[in-house]
Design an enzyme around this catalytic site. Structure first.
Site, PDB file in Angstrom:
ATOM      1  N   GLY A 179       0.781  -1.245   0.000  1.00 19.23           N
ATOM      2  CA  GLY A 179       0.000   0.000   0.000  1.00 19.23           C
ATOM      3  C   GLY A 179       0.807   1.286   0.000  1.00 19.23           C
ATOM      4  CB  SER A 180       4.318   2.220  -0.650  1.00 19.68           C
ATOM      5  OG  SER A 180       4.555   1.880  -1.986  1.00 19.68           O
ATOM      6  CG  ASN A 181       2.224   3.267  -5.698  1.00 17.53           C
ATOM      7  OD1 ASN A 181       2.690   4.296  -6.167  1.00 17.53           O
ATOM      8  ND2 ASN A 181       2.811   2.081  -5.834  1.00 17.53           N
ATOM      9  CG  LEU A 198      -0.392  -7.641  -7.193  1.00 17.20           C
ATOM     10  CD1 LEU A 198       0.691  -8.351  -6.397  1.00 17.20           C
ATOM     11  CD2 LEU A 198       0.238  -6.852  -8.341  1.00 17.20           C
ATOM     12  CE  LYS A 199      -6.711 -13.093  -6.832  1.00 19.47           C
ATOM     13  NZ  LYS A 199      -6.698 -14.478  -7.228  1.00 19.47           N
ATOM     14  CG  ASN A 245      -1.889  -1.085 -13.319  1.00 24.40           C
ATOM     15  OD1 ASN A 245      -1.937  -1.284 -12.108  1.00 24.40           O
ATOM     16  ND2 ASN A 245      -1.018  -1.713 -14.106  1.00 24.40           N
ATOM     17  CG  HIS A 299       3.801  -2.131 -15.274  1.00 20.92           C
ATOM     18  ND1 HIS A 299       3.370  -3.371 -14.871  1.00 20.92           N
ATOM     19  CD2 HIS A 299       4.988  -2.320 -15.907  1.00 20.92           C
ATOM     20  CE1 HIS A 299       4.252  -4.290 -15.266  1.00 20.92           C
ATOM     21  NE2 HIS A 299       5.245  -3.676 -15.896  1.00 20.92           N
ATOM     22  CG  ASP A 329       1.071  -4.887 -17.325  1.00 22.91           C
ATOM     23  OD1 ASP A 329       0.446  -4.248 -16.465  1.00 22.91           O
ATOM     24  OD2 ASP A 329       1.765  -5.884 -17.058  1.00 22.91           O
ATOM     25  CD  GLU A 335       5.826   1.819  -8.556  1.00 23.54           C
ATOM     26  OE1 GLU A 335       4.707   1.590  -8.060  1.00 23.54           O
ATOM     27  OE2 GLU A 335       6.719   0.950  -8.602  1.00 23.54           O
TER      28      GLU A 335
HETATM   29  C1  GAR Z   1       4.115  -1.312  -7.004  1.00 25.75           C
HETATM   30  O1  GAR Z   1       5.486  -1.328  -7.300  1.00 25.75           O
HETATM   31  C2  GAR Z   1       3.296  -1.385  -8.273  1.00 25.75           C
HETATM   32  O2  GAR Z   1       3.877  -0.701  -9.342  1.00 25.75           O
HETATM   33  C3  GAR Z   1       3.297  -2.866  -8.532  1.00 25.75           C
HETATM   34  O3  GAR Z   1       3.083  -3.443  -7.266  1.00 25.75           O
HETATM   35  C4  GAR Z   1       3.709  -2.607  -6.296  1.00 25.75           C
HETATM   36  C5  GAR Z   1       2.713  -2.333  -5.201  1.00 25.75           C
HETATM   37  O4  GAR Z   1       3.335  -1.628  -4.177  1.00 25.75           O
HETATM   38  N1  GAR Z   1       2.278  -3.232  -9.466  1.00 25.75           N
HETATM   39  C6  GAR Z   1       2.490  -4.143 -10.404  1.00 25.75           C
HETATM   40  O5  GAR Z   1       3.518  -4.776 -10.496  1.00 25.75           O
HETATM   41  C7  GAR Z   1       1.327  -4.343 -11.370  1.00 25.75           C
HETATM   42  N2  GAR Z   1       1.739  -5.060 -12.536  1.00 25.75           N
HETATM   43  P1  GAR Z   1       2.488  -0.865  -3.102  1.00 25.75           P
HETATM   44  O6  GAR Z   1       1.428  -1.863  -2.592  1.00 25.75           O
HETATM   45  O7  GAR Z   1       3.478  -0.487  -2.049  1.00 25.75           O
HETATM   46  O8  GAR Z   1       1.843   0.322  -3.766  1.00 25.75           O
END
Ligand code: GAR
Length: 202
Positions: free
Chosen positions: A12-14, A87-88, A104, A106, A147, A176
């Site tokens: 959940g950092s984003n 991720l689903k 999304n 990526h 993607d 990101e």
């Molecule tokens: C992030 O790096 C995001 O770009 C990636 O999962 C991570 C989630 O981090 N997403 C993918 O790889 C999608 N193909 P977060 O939960 O800390 O935001």
């Protein structure tokens, strides 16, 4: 005010970076949606009193279906869905309902290093093995292919001196946390337009 829903599956950092850096008078995180009932992202949402919904394609106690979720998000007046580490794969009917309203993030420069199985550290391992000198992050619209949707915004980072995939991941994550809030803010200002099938940011 733009109401958004953020879909998560893990750390959940984003989600945190969106919550902390997008002005609250412009963007409201109206709901967080997760396929996992326990993860850091869900804890963060609950601590910050954001409504959380769990979604599953299978019928499961405590989970809503994608059809129910669509109704909930419409009730919440959600105009943009942000996949932030979700991720689903999302069912086609849901994507049809929210056409050009799902984005999304990526962790690589699409169209390279995307597709099925390309998520999280797998992406950074592939980038490391390719001996690329740059990586980066991409925000794109979600369509029915992994993607593949139209690219909205990208930023690259120099990885010529990194020590391995984890190092790449850390550099990319910083990017990101810059570009996802930037894009969401632009959406809230009506500055992202689709013209002749191309995304224009004003
Ligand atoms: C992030 O790096 C995001 O770009 C990636 O999962 C991570 C989630 O981090 N997403 C993918 O790889 C999608 N193909 P977060 O939960 O800390 O935001």
């Amino acid at each position: 005010m733009l109401n958004i829903a953020v879909f998560v599956s893990g750390r959940g950092s984003n989600l945190k970076s969106l919550y902390n850096s997008v002005p609250k008078n412009k963007v409201k995180i109206a709901a967080v949606v997760s396929n996992k009932t326990t993860c850091t992202a869900v804890e963060f949402a609950q601590q910050n009193k954001i409504d959380v919904f769990f979604v599953s394609e299978k019928i499961k106690e405590g989970f809503v279906s994608y059809r129910q979720l669509a109704d909930i998000l419409e009730k919440f007046n959600v105009k943009l869905i942000v996949l932030a580490g979700f991720l689903k794969k999302i069912p086609d009917e849901f994507i049809d309902k929210f056409e050009n309203k799902i984005i999304n993030i990526h962790p690589a420069l699409l169209p390279s290093f995307g597709g099925k199985g390309m998520y999280g550290i797998n992406v950074h391992k592939a980038v490391w093995e390719s001996k690329s000198k740059v990586s980066g992050a991409t925000v794109h619209f979600v369509d029915k292919i992994y993607d593949h949707g139209k690219i909205i915004y990208q930023k690259q980072v120099d990885i010529s001196n990194v020590s391995g995939p984890d190092d790449i991941a850390a550099k990319v994550l910083k990017i990101e946390h810059e570009i996802l809030p930037y894009v969401v803010l632009k959406f809230s200002e009506g500055k992202i337009k689709l013209i002749d099938d191309k995304v224009i940011i004003e």
